[in-house]
Design a protein around this motif. Structure first.
Motif, PDB file in Angstrom:
ATOM      1  N   LEU A   1      -8.116   3.849  -2.086  1.00  0.00           N
ATOM      2  CA  LEU A   1      -8.664   3.772  -0.730  1.00  0.00           C
ATOM      3  C   LEU A   1      -8.938   2.328  -0.328  1.00  0.00           C
ATOM      4  N   GLY A   2      -9.359   1.510  -1.268  1.00  0.00           N
ATOM      5  CA  GLY A   2      -9.578   0.095  -0.993  1.00  0.00           C
ATOM      6  C   GLY A   2      -8.295  -0.615  -0.603  1.00  0.00           C
ATOM      7  N   VAL A   3      -7.209  -0.291  -1.301  1.00  0.00           N
ATOM      8  CA  VAL A   3      -5.908  -0.890  -0.974  1.00  0.00           C
ATOM      9  C   VAL A   3      -5.483  -0.471   0.433  1.00  0.00           C
ATOM     10  N   LEU A   4      -5.654   0.819   0.749  1.00  0.00           N
ATOM     11  CA  LEU A   4      -5.294   1.307   2.081  1.00  0.00           C
ATOM     12  C   LEU A   4      -6.171   0.673   3.160  1.00  0.00           C
ATOM     13  N   THR A   5      -7.440   0.482   2.850  1.00  0.00           N
ATOM     14  CA  THR A   5      -8.361  -0.144   3.808  1.00  0.00           C
ATOM     15  C   THR A   5      -7.988  -1.604   4.028  1.00  0.00           C
ATOM     16  N   ASN A   6      -7.715  -2.329   2.937  1.00  0.00           N
ATOM     17  CA  ASN A   6      -7.344  -3.746   3.058  1.00  0.00           C
ATOM     18  C   ASN A   6      -6.054  -3.936   3.846  1.00  0.00           C
ATOM     19  N   ALA A   7      -5.160  -2.954   3.768  1.00  0.00           N
ATOM     20  CA  ALA A   7      -3.913  -3.022   4.531  1.00  0.00           C
ATOM     21  C   ALA A   7      -4.122  -2.594   5.979  1.00  0.00           C
ATOM     22  N   GLY A   8      -5.314  -2.081   6.289  1.00  0.00           N
ATOM     23  CA  GLY A   8      -5.602  -1.638   7.648  1.00  0.00           C
ATOM     24  C   GLY A   8      -5.091  -0.243   7.961  1.00  0.00           C
ATOM     25  N   LEU A   9      -4.578   0.460   6.951  1.00  0.00           N
ATOM     26  CA  LEU A   9      -4.005   1.783   7.176  1.00  0.00           C
ATOM     27  C   LEU A   9      -5.068   2.858   7.345  1.00  0.00           C
ATOM     28  N   ILE A  10      -6.244   2.627   6.781  1.00  0.00           N
ATOM     29  CA  ILE A  10      -7.368   3.540   6.979  1.00  0.00           C
ATOM     30  C   ILE A  10      -8.620   2.711   7.232  1.00  0.00           C
TER      31      ILE A  10
ATOM     32  N   LYS B   1     -10.650   7.504   7.647  1.00  0.00           N
ATOM     33  CA  LYS B   1      -9.940   7.821   8.886  1.00  0.00           C
ATOM     34  C   LYS B   1      -8.624   7.058   8.898  1.00  0.00           C
ATOM     35  N   LEU B   2      -7.553   7.740   9.256  1.00  0.00           N
ATOM     36  CA  LEU B   2      -6.240   7.122   9.374  1.00  0.00           C
ATOM     37  C   LEU B   2      -6.231   6.151  10.549  1.00  0.00           C
ATOM     38  N   GLU B   3      -5.630   4.991  10.345  1.00  0.00           N
ATOM     39  CA  GLU B   3      -5.457   3.984  11.402  1.00  0.00           C
ATOM     40  C   GLU B   3      -3.957   3.759  11.583  1.00  0.00           C
ATOM     41  N   PRO B   4      -3.280   4.645  12.324  1.00  0.00           N
ATOM     42  CA  PRO B   4      -1.814   4.593  12.401  1.00  0.00           C
ATOM     43  C   PRO B   4      -1.263   3.332  13.046  1.00  0.00           C
ATOM     44  N   ASP B   5      -2.038   2.654  13.866  1.00  0.00           N
ATOM     45  CA  ASP B   5      -1.532   1.426  14.507  1.00  0.00           C
ATOM     46  C   ASP B   5      -1.209   0.345  13.486  1.00  0.00           C
ATOM     47  N   ALA B   6      -1.788   0.429  12.303  1.00  0.00           N
ATOM     48  CA  ALA B   6      -1.530  -0.583  11.278  1.00  0.00           C
ATOM     49  C   ALA B   6      -0.071  -0.585  10.834  1.00  0.00           C
ATOM     50  N   MET B   7       0.631   0.513  11.037  1.00  0.00           N
ATOM     51  CA  MET B   7       2.045   0.591  10.641  1.00  0.00           C
ATOM     52  C   MET B   7       2.978   0.076  11.721  1.00  0.00           C
TER      53      MET B   7
ATOM     54  N   ALA C   1       0.834  -1.207   0.000  1.00  0.00           N
ATOM     55  CA  ALA C   1       0.000   0.000   0.000  1.00  0.00           C
ATOM     56  C   ALA C   1       0.870   1.260   0.000  1.00  0.00           C
ATOM     57  N   LEU C   2       1.955   1.233   0.749  1.00  0.00           N
ATOM     58  CA  LEU C   2       2.827   2.401   0.857  1.00  0.00           C
ATOM     59  C   LEU C   2       3.719   2.592  -0.371  1.00  0.00           C
ATOM     60  N   ALA C   3       3.764   1.605  -1.235  1.00  0.00           N
ATOM     61  CA  ALA C   3       4.626   1.683  -2.418  1.00  0.00           C
ATOM     62  C   ALA C   3       4.156   2.724  -3.425  1.00  0.00           C
ATOM     63  N   ASP C   4       2.911   3.133  -3.336  1.00  0.00           N
ATOM     64  CA  ASP C   4       2.356   4.059  -4.312  1.00  0.00           C
ATOM     65  C   ASP C   4       2.357   5.494  -3.766  1.00  0.00           C
ATOM     66  N   PRO C   5       2.883   6.457  -4.529  1.00  0.00           N
ATOM     67  CA  PRO C   5       2.942   7.840  -4.039  1.00  0.00           C
ATOM     68  C   PRO C   5       1.560   8.466  -3.804  1.00  0.00           C
ATOM     69  N   THR C   6       0.575   8.080  -4.589  1.00  0.00           N
ATOM     70  CA  THR C   6      -0.777   8.602  -4.372  1.00  0.00           C
ATOM     71  C   THR C   6      -1.304   8.154  -3.019  1.00  0.00           C
ATOM     72  N   ARG C   7      -1.089   6.877  -2.689  1.00  0.00           N
ATOM     73  CA  ARG C   7      -1.571   6.375  -1.403  1.00  0.00           C
ATOM     74  C   ARG C   7      -0.825   7.021  -0.237  1.00  0.00           C
ATOM     75  N   ARG C   8       0.471   7.269  -0.416  1.00  0.00           N
ATOM     76  CA  ARG C   8       1.214   7.968   0.646  1.00  0.00           C
ATOM     77  C   ARG C   8       0.691   9.384   0.819  1.00  0.00           C
ATOM     78  N   ALA C   9       0.346  10.036  -0.281  1.00  0.00           N
ATOM     79  CA  ALA C   9      -0.212  11.394  -0.202  1.00  0.00           C
ATOM     80  C   ALA C   9      -1.561  11.378   0.511  1.00  0.00           C
ATOM     81  N   ILE C  10      -2.364  10.382   0.234  1.00  0.00           N
ATOM     82  CA  ILE C  10      -3.661  10.254   0.909  1.00  0.00           C
ATOM     83  C   ILE C  10      -3.455  10.094   2.408  1.00  0.00           C
ATOM     84  N   LEU C  11      -2.518   9.243   2.797  1.00  0.00           N
ATOM     85  CA  LEU C  11      -2.244   9.056   4.229  1.00  0.00           C
ATOM     86  C   LEU C  11      -1.792  10.360   4.876  1.00  0.00           C
ATOM     87  N   ALA C  12      -0.962  11.115   4.174  1.00  0.00           N
ATOM     88  CA  ALA C  12      -0.504  12.398   4.712  1.00  0.00           C
ATOM     89  C   ALA C  12      -1.673  13.351   4.906  1.00  0.00           C
ATOM     90  N   MET C  13      -2.602  13.343   3.969  1.00  0.00           N
ATOM     91  CA  MET C  13      -3.789  14.198   4.098  1.00  0.00           C
ATOM     92  C   MET C  13      -4.617  13.793   5.313  1.00  0.00           C
TER      93      MET C  13
END
Length: 117
Positions: A49-58, A70-76, A11-23
Protein backbone atom coordinates in the motif's frame (compact mmCIF):
# COMPACT_ATOMS: atom_id res chain seq x y z
CA UNK A 1 6.64 13.49 -15.30
CA UNK A 2 9.29 10.78 -15.87
CA UNK A 3 9.71 10.09 -12.15
CA UNK A 4 5.94 9.76 -11.74
CA UNK A 5 5.69 7.34 -14.66
CA UNK A 6 8.61 5.33 -13.28
CA UNK A 7 6.88 5.06 -9.90
CA UNK A 8 3.57 4.08 -11.50
CA UNK A 9 5.13 1.34 -13.62
CA UNK A 10 7.20 0.08 -10.69
CA UNK A 11 4.05 -0.10 -8.57
CA UNK A 12 2.13 -1.88 -11.33
CA UNK A 13 4.93 -4.41 -11.84
CA UNK A 14 3.77 -6.46 -8.86
CA UNK A 15 0.71 -8.75 -9.23
CA UNK A 16 -0.34 -8.20 -5.61
CA UNK A 17 -0.45 -4.44 -6.13
CA UNK A 18 -2.43 -4.87 -9.35
CA UNK A 19 -4.89 -7.08 -7.47
CA UNK A 20 -5.23 -4.43 -4.77
CA UNK A 21 -5.99 -1.78 -7.40
CA UNK A 22 -8.62 -4.04 -8.94
CA UNK A 23 -10.25 -4.47 -5.54
CA UNK A 24 -10.30 -0.72 -5.02
CA UNK A 25 -12.11 -0.22 -8.34
CA UNK A 26 -15.26 -1.32 -6.51
CA UNK A 27 -15.08 1.05 -3.53
CA UNK A 28 -12.86 2.44 -0.79
CA UNK A 29 -11.65 -0.29 1.56
CA UNK A 30 -10.19 -0.53 5.04
CA UNK A 31 -6.59 -1.78 5.09
CA UNK A 32 -7.67 -4.91 6.97
CA UNK A 33 -10.24 -5.67 4.25
CA UNK A 34 -7.61 -5.16 1.57
CA UNK A 35 -5.32 -7.62 3.37
CA UNK A 36 -7.98 -10.30 3.91
CA UNK A 37 -7.77 -12.22 0.60
CA UNK A 38 -3.96 -12.34 0.59
CA UNK A 39 -1.86 -14.95 2.32
CA UNK A 40 0.66 -12.47 3.71
CA UNK A 41 1.10 -10.40 6.83
CA UNK A 42 -0.58 -7.08 7.41
CA UNK A 43 2.91 -5.54 7.42
CA UNK A 44 3.57 -6.91 3.92
CA UNK A 45 0.25 -5.54 2.66
CA UNK A 46 1.07 -2.18 4.27
CA UNK A 47 4.34 -2.14 2.34
CA UNK A 48 2.46 -2.74 -0.92
CA UNK A 49 0.00 0.00 0.00
CA UNK A 50 2.91 2.35 0.68
CA UNK A 51 4.31 1.72 -2.80
CA UNK A 52 0.89 2.39 -4.34
CA UNK A 53 0.50 5.54 -2.24
CA UNK A 54 3.96 6.85 -3.17
CA UNK A 55 3.12 6.32 -6.84
CA UNK A 56 -0.09 8.29 -6.33
CA UNK A 57 -2.25 5.34 -7.39
CA UNK A 58 -4.11 5.26 -4.07
CA UNK A 59 -4.62 7.57 -1.14
CA UNK A 60 -4.91 6.51 2.47
CA UNK A 61 -7.02 8.28 5.06
CA UNK A 62 -7.52 7.54 8.72
CA UNK A 63 -11.17 7.54 9.75
CA UNK A 64 -11.34 7.02 13.48
CA UNK A 65 -9.16 4.01 14.22
CA UNK A 66 -9.41 2.59 10.72
CA UNK A 67 -7.14 3.44 7.79
CA UNK A 68 -8.99 3.50 4.47
CA UNK A 69 -7.61 3.15 0.95
CA UNK A 70 -9.06 4.91 -2.08
CA UNK A 71 -8.15 4.44 -5.74
CA UNK A 72 -6.72 7.54 -7.45
CA UNK A 73 -7.16 6.67 -11.14
CA UNK A 74 -5.84 10.02 -12.42
CA UNK A 75 -2.36 8.90 -11.37
CA UNK A 76 -2.30 6.53 -14.36
CA UNK A 77 -3.04 9.30 -16.83
CA UNK A 78 0.60 10.11 -17.74
CA UNK A 79 1.48 6.43 -18.02
CA UNK A 80 -1.58 5.82 -20.17
CA UNK A 81 -0.69 8.72 -22.47
CA UNK A 82 2.87 7.39 -22.74
CA UNK A 83 1.60 3.91 -23.70
CA UNK A 84 -0.83 5.33 -26.26
CA UNK A 85 2.18 6.81 -28.04
CA UNK A 86 3.13 3.29 -29.09
CA UNK A 87 -0.21 2.85 -30.83
CA UNK A 88 -0.52 -0.76 -29.69
CA UNK A 89 -2.32 -0.16 -26.44
CA UNK A 90 -5.72 1.03 -25.41
CA UNK A 91 -5.74 3.51 -22.53
CA UNK A 92 -4.63 1.70 -19.36
CA UNK A 93 -4.64 -1.75 -21.00
CA UNK A 94 -1.97 -2.89 -18.57
CA UNK A 95 -2.36 -6.59 -19.37
CA UNK A 96 -1.40 -5.92 -23.00
CA UNK A 97 1.50 -3.78 -21.87
CA UNK A 98 2.71 -6.52 -19.51
CA UNK A 99 2.59 -9.08 -22.34
CA UNK A 100 4.51 -6.67 -24.59
CA UNK A 101 7.21 -6.20 -21.96
CA UNK A 102 7.47 -9.93 -21.33
CA UNK A 103 8.14 -10.47 -25.05
CA UNK A 104 10.52 -7.56 -25.51
CA UNK A 105 12.65 -7.55 -22.36
CA UNK A 106 15.44 -10.06 -21.76
CA UNK A 107 14.83 -12.61 -18.99
CA UNK A 108 17.57 -11.13 -16.78
CA UNK A 109 15.76 -7.82 -16.53
CA UNK A 110 12.57 -9.48 -15.34
CA UNK A 111 14.52 -11.15 -12.52
CA UNK A 112 16.18 -7.81 -11.68
CA UNK A 113 12.75 -6.18 -11.37
CA UNK A 114 11.66 -8.97 -9.00
CA UNK A 115 14.72 -8.31 -6.85
CA UNK A 116 13.84 -4.60 -6.61
CA UNK A 117 10.32 -5.22 -5.27
Amino acid sequence: MTQNIDQVFAALADPTRRAILAMLLEDDMAVTDVAEPFEMSLAAISKHLGVLTNAGLISQEKRGRVKWCKLEPDAMRDASIWMQGFGQFEPVNLDAFERFLAQELPEGLSQHEKDDT
